[in-house]
Design a protein around this motif. Structure first.
Motif, mmCIF file in Angstrom:
data_model
loop_
_atom_site.group_PDB
_atom_site.id
_atom_site.type_symbol
_atom_site.label_atom_id
_atom_site.label_comp_id
_atom_site.label_asym_id
_atom_site.label_seq_id
_atom_site.Cartn_x
_atom_site.Cartn_y
_atom_site.Cartn_z
ATOM 1 N N SER A 53 -40.876 -11.650 -0.291
ATOM 2 C CA SER A 53 -40.841 -10.279 -0.772
ATOM 3 C C SER A 53 -40.028 -9.469 0.227
ATOM 4 C CB SER A 53 -42.268 -9.735 -0.868
ATOM 5 O OG SER A 53 -42.249 -8.390 -1.257
ATOM 6 N N PHE A 54 -39.188 -8.553 -0.279
ATOM 7 C CA PHE A 54 -38.304 -7.780 0.575
ATOM 8 C C PHE A 54 -38.599 -6.298 0.478
ATOM 9 C CE2 PHE A 54 -35.507 -11.353 -0.949
ATOM 10 C CZ PHE A 54 -35.617 -12.099 0.200
ATOM 11 N N LEU A 55 -38.512 -5.625 1.628
ATOM 12 C CA LEU A 55 -38.605 -4.168 1.685
ATOM 13 C C LEU A 55 -37.389 -3.653 2.435
ATOM 14 C CD1 LEU A 55 -42.353 -3.718 2.694
ATOM 15 C CD2 LEU A 55 -41.367 -3.363 0.448
ATOM 16 N N LEU A 56 -37.046 -2.408 2.215
ATOM 17 C CA LEU A 56 -35.939 -1.732 2.898
ATOM 18 C C LEU A 56 -34.590 -2.393 2.626
ATOM 19 C CD1 LEU A 56 -37.650 -1.139 6.361
ATOM 20 C CD2 LEU A 56 -37.579 0.410 4.402
ATOM 21 N N THR A 57 -34.406 -2.874 1.407
ATOM 22 C CA THR A 57 -33.120 -3.442 1.011
ATOM 23 C C THR A 57 -32.852 -3.133 -0.454
ATOM 24 O OG1 THR A 57 -31.734 -5.414 0.951
ATOM 25 C CG2 THR A 57 -34.045 -5.717 0.412
ATOM 26 N N LYS A 58 -31.602 -2.925 -0.760
ATOM 27 C CA LYS A 58 -31.195 -2.665 -2.146
ATOM 28 C C LYS A 58 -30.788 -3.954 -2.844
ATOM 29 C CE LYS A 58 -31.383 1.878 -1.839
ATOM 30 N NZ LYS A 58 -32.601 2.493 -2.253
ATOM 31 N N ASP A 59 -30.145 -4.854 -2.096
ATOM 32 C CA ASP A 59 -29.602 -6.086 -2.663
ATOM 33 C C ASP A 59 -30.528 -7.261 -2.360
ATOM 34 O OD1 ASP A 59 -27.946 -7.945 -3.839
ATOM 35 O OD2 ASP A 59 -26.550 -8.028 -2.143
ATOM 36 N N LYS A 60 -31.578 -7.416 -3.149
ATOM 37 C CA LYS A 60 -32.552 -8.481 -2.913
ATOM 38 C C LYS A 60 -31.960 -9.860 -3.181
ATOM 39 C CE LYS A 60 -36.420 -5.499 -3.695
ATOM 40 N NZ LYS A 60 -37.688 -5.253 -4.303
ATOM 41 N N GLU A 61 -31.170 -9.959 -4.243
ATOM 42 C CA GLU A 61 -30.551 -11.254 -4.562
ATOM 43 C C GLU A 61 -29.561 -11.677 -3.472
ATOM 44 O OE1 GLU A 61 -31.289 -13.432 -6.908
ATOM 45 O OE2 GLU A 61 -32.852 -12.125 -7.707
ATOM 46 N N GLY A 62 -28.810 -10.712 -2.945
ATOM 47 C CA GLY A 62 -27.871 -11.014 -1.863
ATOM 48 C C GLY A 62 -28.581 -11.472 -0.607
ATOM 49 N N LEU A 63 -29.704 -10.825 -0.300
ATOM 50 C CA LEU A 63 -30.489 -11.206 0.874
ATOM 51 C C LEU A 63 -31.101 -12.593 0.682
ATOM 52 C CD1 LEU A 63 -31.565 -10.445 3.629
ATOM 53 C CD2 LEU A 63 -33.409 -9.214 2.507
ATOM 54 N N LEU A 64 -31.585 -12.868 -0.523
ATOM 55 C CA LEU A 64 -32.138 -14.193 -0.817
ATOM 56 C C LEU A 64 -31.050 -15.259 -0.669
ATOM 57 C CD1 LEU A 64 -34.554 -15.890 -1.772
ATOM 58 C CD2 LEU A 64 -33.818 -15.441 -4.109
ATOM 59 N N LEU A 96 -37.650 -15.631 -4.824
ATOM 60 C CA LEU A 96 -37.985 -14.216 -4.771
ATOM 61 C C LEU A 96 -39.333 -14.005 -5.453
ATOM 62 C CD1 LEU A 96 -37.064 -11.367 -4.015
ATOM 63 C CD2 LEU A 96 -35.922 -11.230 -6.215
ATOM 64 N N ASP A 97 -40.260 -13.397 -4.752
ATOM 65 C CA ASP A 97 -41.576 -13.091 -5.313
ATOM 66 C C ASP A 97 -41.564 -11.641 -5.765
ATOM 67 O OD1 ASP A 97 -44.184 -12.917 -6.059
ATOM 68 O OD2 ASP A 97 -45.020 -13.137 -4.055
ATOM 69 N N ASP A 98 -41.513 -11.448 -7.061
ATOM 70 C CA ASP A 98 -41.455 -10.093 -7.599
ATOM 71 C C ASP A 98 -42.799 -9.658 -8.183
ATOM 72 O OD1 ASP A 98 -41.429 -11.808 -9.701
ATOM 73 O OD2 ASP A 98 -39.730 -10.885 -10.741
ATOM 74 N N THR A 99 -43.868 -10.249 -7.712
ATOM 75 C CA THR A 99 -45.193 -9.923 -8.219
ATOM 76 C C THR A 99 -45.550 -8.463 -7.979
ATOM 77 O OG1 THR A 99 -45.829 -12.178 -7.633
ATOM 78 C CG2 THR A 99 -47.594 -10.686 -8.231
ATOM 79 N N ALA A 100 -45.233 -7.944 -6.796
ATOM 80 C CA ALA A 100 -45.569 -6.548 -6.481
ATOM 81 C C ALA A 100 -44.789 -5.590 -7.380
ATOM 82 C CB ALA A 100 -45.275 -6.254 -5.015
#
Length: 126
Positions: A53-64, A96-100
């Motif tokens: 799970s990611f916080l403080l980022t806009k590009d989650k797919e890029g970070l993954l 990517l866990d998008d449960t939240a």
């Protein structure tokens, strides 16, 4: 059904990866906050599926994708930590866990529902 050993290994990997992401790999994430929400291992402990799970980022797919590109380095850091506990360091697969986010979306849908008040019934007293 997960065995006790699978759960133990998964928890250890989750703990160690959390420390690795916060200390050794911090520069890769560019100020993003990465949380390991869950780890599932195969029965032979050869593969670990890591949910992030990611916080403080806009590009989650890029970070993954960046994390997936650095899997070998991450696995080497993990190997240094668990070399006395595991015979084989599992292959790491990141998801990517998008449960939240999904829970927040459902919560917003429920908050937007307008329920009209029940009609009052005229009770005739005789």
């Amino acid at each position: 059904m997960e065995s006790k050993r699978q759960r133990q290994v998964a928890k250890q990997i989750q703990k160690d990866l959390g420390e690795i992401f916060q200390r050794e790999m911090k520069q890769v994430f560019d100020k993003a906050f990465v949380t390991i929400t869950d780890v599932k291992t195969t029965p032979d402990l050869g593969i670990a599926r890591v949910y992030l799970s990611f916080l403080l980022t806009k590009d989650k797919e890029g970070l993954l994708e960046s994390i997936r590109e650095n899997t070998k380095i991450i696995r080497n850091h993990l190997a240094a930590r668990v070399r006395h506990q595991l015979r084989i360091v599992p292959e790491l697969q990141f998801y990517l866990d998008d449960t939240a986010e999904y829970a927040q979306k459902i919560e917003n849908l429920f908050a937007g529902i307008v329920i009209p008040p029940a009609p009052e019934e005229d009770e005739e007293e005789e």
